[in-house]
Design a protein around this motif. Sequence first.
Motif, PDB file in Angstrom:
ATOM      1  N   UNK A   1       0.828  -1.212   0.000  1.00 17.90           N
ATOM      2  CA  UNK A   1       0.000   0.000   0.000  1.00 17.90           C
ATOM      3  C   UNK A   1       0.861   1.260   0.000  1.00 17.90           C
ATOM      4  N   UNK A   2       0.286   2.338  -0.482  1.00 18.32           N
ATOM      5  CA  UNK A   2       1.000   3.610  -0.545  1.00 18.32           C
ATOM      6  C   UNK A   2       1.532   4.021   0.822  1.00 18.32           C
ATOM      7  N   UNK A   3       0.704   3.872   1.850  1.00 18.87           N
ATOM      8  CA  UNK A   3       1.119   4.289   3.187  1.00 18.87           C
ATOM      9  C   UNK A   3       2.342   3.519   3.675  1.00 18.87           C
ATOM     10  N   UNK A   4       2.483   2.286   3.248  1.00 15.75           N
ATOM     11  CA  UNK A   4       3.636   1.470   3.641  1.00 15.75           C
ATOM     12  C   UNK A   4       4.891   1.926   2.915  1.00 15.75           C
ATOM     13  N   UNK A   5       4.758   2.327   1.655  1.00 22.43           N
ATOM     14  CA  UNK A   5       5.916   2.693   0.837  1.00 22.43           C
ATOM     15  C   UNK A   5       6.372   4.128   1.063  1.00 22.43           C
ATOM     16  N   UNK A   6       5.519   4.983   1.636  1.00 20.19           N
ATOM     17  CA  UNK A   6       5.855   6.395   1.770  1.00 20.19           C
ATOM     18  C   UNK A   6       7.195   6.633   2.466  1.00 20.19           C
ATOM     19  N   UNK A   7       7.441   5.978   3.596  1.00 19.11           N
ATOM     20  CA  UNK A   7       8.667   6.241   4.355  1.00 19.11           C
ATOM     21  C   UNK A   7       9.912   5.873   3.554  1.00 19.11           C
ATOM     22  N   UNK A   8       9.891   4.684   2.931  1.00 21.03           N
ATOM     23  CA  UNK A   8      11.052   4.274   2.135  1.00 21.03           C
ATOM     24  C   UNK A   8      11.212   5.186   0.922  1.00 21.03           C
ATOM     25  N   UNK A   9      10.087   5.543   0.292  1.00 20.48           N
ATOM     26  CA  UNK A   9      10.150   6.434  -0.865  1.00 20.48           C
ATOM     27  C   UNK A   9      10.748   7.782  -0.484  1.00 20.48           C
ATOM     28  N   UNK A  10      10.402   8.279   0.701  1.00 14.03           N
ATOM     29  CA  UNK A  10      10.943   9.568   1.159  1.00 14.03           C
ATOM     30  C   UNK A  10      12.459   9.493   1.307  1.00 14.03           C
ATOM     31  N   UNK A  11      12.974   8.356   1.793  1.00 10.77           N
ATOM     32  CA  UNK A  11      14.415   8.189   1.938  1.00 10.77           C
ATOM     33  C   UNK A  11      15.096   8.108   0.576  1.00 10.77           C
ATOM     34  N   UNK A  12      14.459   7.401  -0.368  1.00 11.78           N
ATOM     35  CA  UNK A  12      15.017   7.300  -1.717  1.00 11.78           C
ATOM     36  C   UNK A  12      15.052   8.672  -2.375  1.00 11.78           C
ATOM     37  N   UNK A  13      14.000   9.453  -2.175  1.00 13.25           N
ATOM     38  CA  UNK A  13      13.935  10.794  -2.754  1.00 13.25           C
ATOM     39  C   UNK A  13      15.045  11.681  -2.189  1.00 13.25           C
ATOM     40  N   UNK A  14      15.238  11.614  -0.868  1.00 11.79           N
ATOM     41  CA  UNK A  14      16.274  12.440  -0.237  1.00 11.79           C
ATOM     42  C   UNK A  14      17.654  12.093  -0.785  1.00 11.79           C
ATOM     43  N   UNK A  15      17.948  10.803  -0.920  1.00 17.15           N
ATOM     44  CA  UNK A  15      19.261  10.403  -1.438  1.00 17.15           C
ATOM     45  C   UNK A  15      19.363  10.715  -2.927  1.00 17.15           C
ATOM     46  N   UNK A  16      18.266  10.552  -3.651  1.00 19.85           N
ATOM     47  CA  UNK A  16      18.270  10.858  -5.082  1.00 19.85           C
ATOM     48  C   UNK A  16      18.519  12.333  -5.328  1.00 19.85           C
ATOM     49  N   UNK A  17      17.909  13.181  -4.500  1.00 14.01           N
ATOM     50  CA  UNK A  17      18.129  14.620  -4.642  1.00 14.01           C
ATOM     51  C   UNK A  17      19.608  14.943  -4.437  1.00 14.01           C
ATOM     52  N   UNK A  18      20.206  14.336  -3.405  1.00 13.43           N
ATOM     53  CA  UNK A  18      21.633  14.554  -3.143  1.00 13.43           C
ATOM     54  C   UNK A  18      22.476  14.104  -4.331  1.00 13.43           C
ATOM     55  N   UNK A  19      22.136  12.943  -4.885  1.00  9.54           N
ATOM     56  CA  UNK A  19      22.904  12.407  -6.008  1.00  9.54           C
ATOM     57  C   UNK A  19      22.773  13.284  -7.246  1.00  9.54           C
ATOM     58  N   UNK A  20      21.547  13.703  -7.562  1.00 11.02           N
ATOM     59  CA  UNK A  20      21.334  14.527  -8.754  1.00 11.02           C
ATOM     60  C   UNK A  20      21.989  15.899  -8.589  1.00 11.02           C
ATOM     61  N   UNK A  21      21.934  16.438  -7.380  1.00 12.10           N
ATOM     62  CA  UNK A  21      22.589  17.727  -7.122  1.00 12.10           C
ATOM     63  C   UNK A  21      24.084  17.636  -7.405  1.00 12.10           C
ATOM     64  N   UNK A  22      24.714  16.566  -6.905  1.00 13.29           N
ATOM     65  CA  UNK A  22      26.146  16.374  -7.155  1.00 13.29           C
ATOM     66  C   UNK A  22      26.426  16.134  -8.640  1.00 13.29           C
ATOM     67  N   UNK A  23      25.535  15.389  -9.290  1.00 12.46           N
ATOM     68  CA  UNK A  23      25.693  15.111 -10.712  1.00 12.46           C
ATOM     69  C   UNK A  23      25.679  16.417 -11.518  1.00 12.46           C
ATOM     70  N   UNK A  24      24.737  17.297 -11.192  1.00  8.88           N
ATOM     71  CA  UNK A  24      24.644  18.571 -11.899  1.00  8.88           C
ATOM     72  C   UNK A  24      25.857  19.457 -11.597  1.00  8.88           C
ATOM     73  N   UNK A  25      26.298  19.437 -10.347  1.00  7.90           N
ATOM     74  CA  UNK A  25      27.460  20.256  -9.986  1.00  7.90           C
ATOM     75  C   UNK A  25      28.702  19.791 -10.732  1.00  7.90           C
ATOM     76  N   UNK A  26      28.878  18.478 -10.843  1.00  8.94           N
ATOM     77  CA  UNK A  26      30.026  17.944 -11.575  1.00  8.94           C
ATOM     78  C   UNK A  26      29.929  18.278 -13.064  1.00  8.94           C
ATOM     79  N   UNK A  27      28.705  18.178 -13.612  1.00  7.00           N
ATOM     80  CA  UNK A  27      28.511  18.529 -15.022  1.00  7.00           C
ATOM     81  C   UNK A  27      28.807  20.015 -15.243  1.00  7.00           C
TER      82      UNK A  27
END
Length: 412
Positions: free
Chosen positions: A96-122
């Motif tokens: 269910x969505x409610x079960x996945x929300x917490x893990x999805x939030x963690x993935x989003x936080x790490x993804x944002x960090x990764x994409x930010x670094x990717x753009x900075x390197x580019x």
Amino acid sequence: MLKRISVEQLTLGMYLKEFCGSWMEHPFWRSSFVITDPQDIASIRASSIREVWIDCAKGLDLAPGESVVSVAESEAQVDEELASAAEAVQQIQRVPTTVEFDRAAKIIAKSKQAVTLMFEEARMGKAVDADGARRLVAEISDSVSRNAGALISLARLKTADDYTYMHSVAVGALMIALARQLGLDEQQTRSAGIAGLLHDLGKAAMPIDVLNKPGKLTDAEFATIKTHPAEGHRMLLQGSGSDEMALDVVLHHHEKTDGSGYPKGLLDREISLFAKMGAVCDVYDAITSNRPYKAGWDPAESLRKMAEWSKGHFDPVVFQAFVKSIGIYPIGSLVLLSCGRLGVVTEQSEKSLLSPQVKVFFSTRSKTRLLPEIVDLARTGCREKIVSREDPAKWNFADLNEIWSGQPTSNR
């Protein structure tokens, strides 16, 4: 030669080829680099990662006599071993969505960090790490497999300040969900995710003051922004292992089926399926997100607007598949039920796009808040139905996003 060793054996000068574990478990967005900072070793040892692969041809080897966990002659052997290990420990099941929300939030936080670094390197002229992007997309893809709506809806809750980076994460997730709806195979689906993640890479080359301008762009500024597809394509070509689908989507996601898009002004038959997918996903996330110059539209209202634009802008088959992938009333949509109660969509139904689960919380008749209650419109015997989508700005519920997501607005 590649060697699998304990993290306790890491020393400065070694070339770290791969972590033995989930991308979410280690503190780096990329995994192939020479270790030059003692803090990097400390960070690895402090994580849950216990073993890594090193490439002795590109960095220091172990001291003579030190034991190794295993040895590989090629990168293919390493990839095969890691894939086998991941398959053995992970069986993806829908939740269910409610079960996945917490893990999805963690993935989003790490993804944002990764994409930010990717753009900075580019931005600094460094080549894009395609392997790092693949690992990021793998985590996003797994989340979408468990529940497509959770990560996609949370990624929409970006601020105007982090729009550029979070937009890339959101479009990557939307591309994966759309690819599955279109019946693409797993390799194409992962490529679609990479394409979505990298589609706006060229914005790393745009002037920051133009990119974040709060008002309308001048003709000259817009002409500059219109160069970002070509810039992104150039950046990808400079890296190694560039994904062909990503190259296509990066260059052509602003093309329109009537030929009015850019940079080439391609007509319908000249635009690939993947670029058409990128166009739909890019626009949806853009118009539902808060930008420096405007507040984002409600998800359901955004789909209605896109349906009006679809002739000449989007491929109709791709757009219809997109609607099916996120729902006619996407998660977070404010709706009015036939009983006169307002609610926000929290889960899609497998039975009907018109009958999602709704968390009701307000009576339009008494003008009062209600104790939140989940109503499954697809449940047998349920007489309630959605009579209209509602404009959140009209009702001004400051906590609307918290109601459906359970995530404090201050954290997004």
